[in-house]
Scaffold this motif. Structure first.
Motif, PDB file in Angstrom:
ATOM      1  N   PHE A 272      -8.978  -5.400  14.777  1.00 52.17           N
ATOM      2  CA  PHE A 272      -8.909  -5.587  16.224  1.00 52.17           C
ATOM      3  C   PHE A 272      -9.031  -7.069  16.588  1.00 52.17           C
ATOM      4  O   PHE A 272      -8.228  -7.595  17.370  1.00 52.17           O
ATOM      5  N   GLU A 273     -10.023  -7.748  16.015  1.00 48.95           N
ATOM      6  CA  GLU A 273     -10.186  -9.155  16.362  1.00 48.95           C
ATOM      7  C   GLU A 273      -9.051 -10.011  15.803  1.00 48.95           C
ATOM      8  O   GLU A 273      -8.723 -11.069  16.364  1.00 48.95           O
ATOM      9  N   ASP A 274      -8.404  -9.542  14.745  1.00 51.14           N
ATOM     10  CA  ASP A 274      -7.230 -10.255  14.238  1.00 51.14           C
ATOM     11  C   ASP A 274      -6.099 -10.216  15.255  1.00 51.14           C
ATOM     12  O   ASP A 274      -5.266 -11.141  15.309  1.00 51.14           O
ATOM     13  N   ARG A 275      -6.077  -9.166  16.097  1.00 52.31           N
ATOM     14  CA  ARG A 275      -4.986  -9.001  17.060  1.00 52.31           C
ATOM     15  C   ARG A 275      -5.334  -9.508  18.465  1.00 52.31           C
ATOM     16  O   ARG A 275      -4.432  -9.692  19.289  1.00 52.31           O
ATOM     17  N   GLY A 278      -9.545 -15.324  19.138  1.00 54.54           N
ATOM     18  CA  GLY A 278      -9.149 -16.667  19.518  1.00 54.54           C
ATOM     19  C   GLY A 278      -7.959 -17.197  18.758  1.00 54.54           C
ATOM     20  O   GLY A 278      -7.062 -17.840  19.339  1.00 54.54           O
ATOM     21  N   ALA A 279      -7.911 -16.940  17.443  1.00 62.44           N
ATOM     22  CA  ALA A 279      -6.788 -17.446  16.647  1.00 62.44           C
ATOM     23  C   ALA A 279      -5.472 -16.822  17.098  1.00 62.44           C
ATOM     24  O   ALA A 279      -4.432 -17.498  17.149  1.00 62.44           O
ATOM     25  N   GLU A 280      -5.500 -15.536  17.460  1.00 60.44           N
ATOM     26  CA  GLU A 280      -4.279 -14.873  17.933  1.00 60.44           C
ATOM     27  C   GLU A 280      -3.858 -15.413  19.292  1.00 60.44           C
ATOM     28  O   GLU A 280      -2.658 -15.571  19.562  1.00 60.44           O
ATOM     29  N   LEU A 281      -4.828 -15.710  20.150  1.00 58.75           N
ATOM     30  CA  LEU A 281      -4.477 -16.299  21.445  1.00 58.75           C
ATOM     31  C   LEU A 281      -3.785 -17.646  21.251  1.00 58.75           C
ATOM     32  O   LEU A 281      -2.790 -17.953  21.930  1.00 58.75           O
ATOM     33  N   VAL A 282      -4.269 -18.434  20.305  1.00 59.94           N
ATOM     34  CA  VAL A 282      -3.628 -19.726  20.015  1.00 59.94           C
ATOM     35  C   VAL A 282      -2.214 -19.501  19.483  1.00 59.94           C
ATOM     36  O   VAL A 282      -1.265 -20.194  19.893  1.00 59.94           O
ATOM     37  N   ARG A 283      -2.045 -18.514  18.592  1.00 59.72           N
ATOM     38  CA  ARG A 283      -0.710 -18.226  18.043  1.00 59.72           C
ATOM     39  C   ARG A 283       0.249 -17.799  19.158  1.00 59.72           C
ATOM     40  O   ARG A 283       1.399 -18.241  19.220  1.00 59.72           O
ATOM     41  N   GLN A 284      -0.231 -16.939  20.034  1.00 61.54           N
ATOM     42  CA  GLN A 284       0.623 -16.460  21.117  1.00 61.54           C
ATOM     43  C   GLN A 284       0.976 -17.601  22.088  1.00 61.54           C
ATOM     44  O   GLN A 284       2.109 -17.677  22.580  1.00 61.54           O
TER      45      GLN A 284
END
Length: 417
Positions: A272-275, A278-284
């Motif tokens: 869940f946290e992978d999706r 914070g890192a996913e928000l940066v990727r998006q």
């Protein structure tokens, strides 16, 4: 809580002294002094019994007799005033995250007298984290003239799965060097007082409820949303820990995969946290900026390096379209986690804490929009009032509660500890 008093024997004196002290400590800040007569009336004891209790507490340095209340309108002898000496001891609230360490010092009434924070470098070792924390504690104490001899209790919150009874961090993927008993062992040696260790989100939940009267719900879930995602759960007014003290580890929910689970994340993130983390928000945000040919945002994220999440959150606050698009993507996914929490726990309130709480109403509006079509009524959503300081306030509360239990409370004959 019903006041307990007793009559006869040494135990009577201890019960009565505890009742008197509890009443004095509960006085509002503007009414710190009470008259002996008012105390006697409020605890249901004779003036003579209260005076005996106060004399004993004064000998321990816990109360102080003040001047006579010559402004009183009552007839006869002026009332003798007495106050609880909150400055007789101090407690520490400590917080550790992959980004920083935080320290708060409070007196025995819970009034914060000093606080400090120190940023951590990239991937610090366990020893480096402990040294940074101890240095910050030393700086905080020095600023107030308090010494380690004045400390009565310290509580510390860290990420990961914690065994509070053993003082051991069992699993902490984001800071593996702190696993084990290193933290409690070093703090106990350096501070010379009892040290309690707990999960940071659980302490943050308690801190939020303590400091914000509007958050004292008896049914509440507080979710820390940053690089990692975890929750503190309050049921029937009590913090719920689960069988192994890791209830609320929602970061390990697997809501978005069909078939076999995805490979384990190299940094130990749950599905869940992978999706949504914070890192996913940066990727998006990077992808959205690329699609929009937003060179300025791309440069801003790249220049921030390890602080890229903060750069994206700043861009959200500035209303940059690519950052808002990215936030909406992770909010849509995050809403799925809230629906799971709602279906199982049905809390009245969900509080969002952690770095994403900086997005404020923008984040809440996105979550509410994605929850609007759900068949079940959804809980109220708010952002943390304390944000990054919630953990240290929860740690202070636990320290004060332990003092209440062990030093201001009573151990009845035959009871443990």
């Amino acid at each position: 809580m019903e006041q307990v008093v007793a009559a006869g024997t040494q135990f009577m004196r201890e019960v009565n002294a505890a009742a008197v002290l509890r009443k004095l400590r509960a006085a509002p800040p503007g009414e710190a002094s009470m008259s002996v007569s008012a105390l006697a009336k409020s605890v249901g004891l004779s003036r003579q019994a209260v005076t005996r209790s106060l004399n004993g507490l004064a000998a321990e340095g816990l109360v102080e007799f003040g001047p006579l209340d010559r402004d009183s309108t009552r007839a006869g002898r002026p009332a003798q005033l007495v106050r609880f000496r909150a400055e007789a001891g101090h407690v520490l609230g400590l917080s550790i995250s992959p980004q920083d360490v935080r320290v708060a010092l409070a007196d025995l009434a819970g009034t914060v007298t000093a606080s400090a924070a120190e940023q951590l470098g990239t991937d610090p070792s366990g020893e480096q984290v402990v040294e940074a924390l101890l240095t910050t504690v030393e700086r905080t104490l020095r600023a107030t003239g308090v010494t380690t001899g004045d400390l009565w209790f310290a509580s510390v919150g860290t990420p990961g799965i914690v065994d509070p009874a053993a003082g051991v961090i069992k699993l902490i993927p984001s800071m593996p060097g702190l696993a084990g008993d290193l933290l409690v062992r070093r703090l106990t040696q350096a501070l010379g007082c009892p040290v309690y260790l707990d999960n940071d989100v659980k302490l943050a939940t308690q801190g939020e409820r303590w400091r914000d009267a509007e958050r004292r719900e008896d049914s509440l879930v507080m979710i820390h949303w940053g690089e990692r995602v975890g929750a503190g759960i309050v049921l029937n007014g009590e913090l719920y820990r689960g069988a192994s003290n890791d209830a609320g580890d929602v970061g390990f929910l697997d809501l978005f995969t069909d078939g076999p689970s995805a490979p384990r994340h190299p940094q130990g993130l749950g599905p869940f946290e992978d999706r949504v983390g914070g890192a996913e928000l940066v990727r998006q945000a990077t992808a959205a900026a690329g699609r929009a040919a937003d060179a300025a945002l791309l440069a801003r994220i790249e220049a921030a390096g390890e602080h890229a999440l903060e750069a994206v959150l700043d861009a959200v606050a500035d209303g940059e379209p690519a950052a808002l698009e990215a936030l909406d993507v992770v909010a849509r996914r995050f809403a799925k986690g809230i629906t799971v929490i709602r279906a199982i726990l049905n809390p009245r309130l969900v509080v969002i804490g952690g770095p994403l709480a900086r997005c404020g109403e923008t984040l809440l509006a996105a979550l509410r929009r994605h929850l609007s079509g759900e068949p079940l009524d959804q809980p109220a959503l708010e952002v943390s009032a304390l944000q990054e300081d919630a953990v240290v306030h929860g740690a202070l509360l636990h320290s004060l509660d332990e003092i209440e239990r062990t030093r201001f409370g009573l151990v009845r004959p035959g009871s443990a500890g």
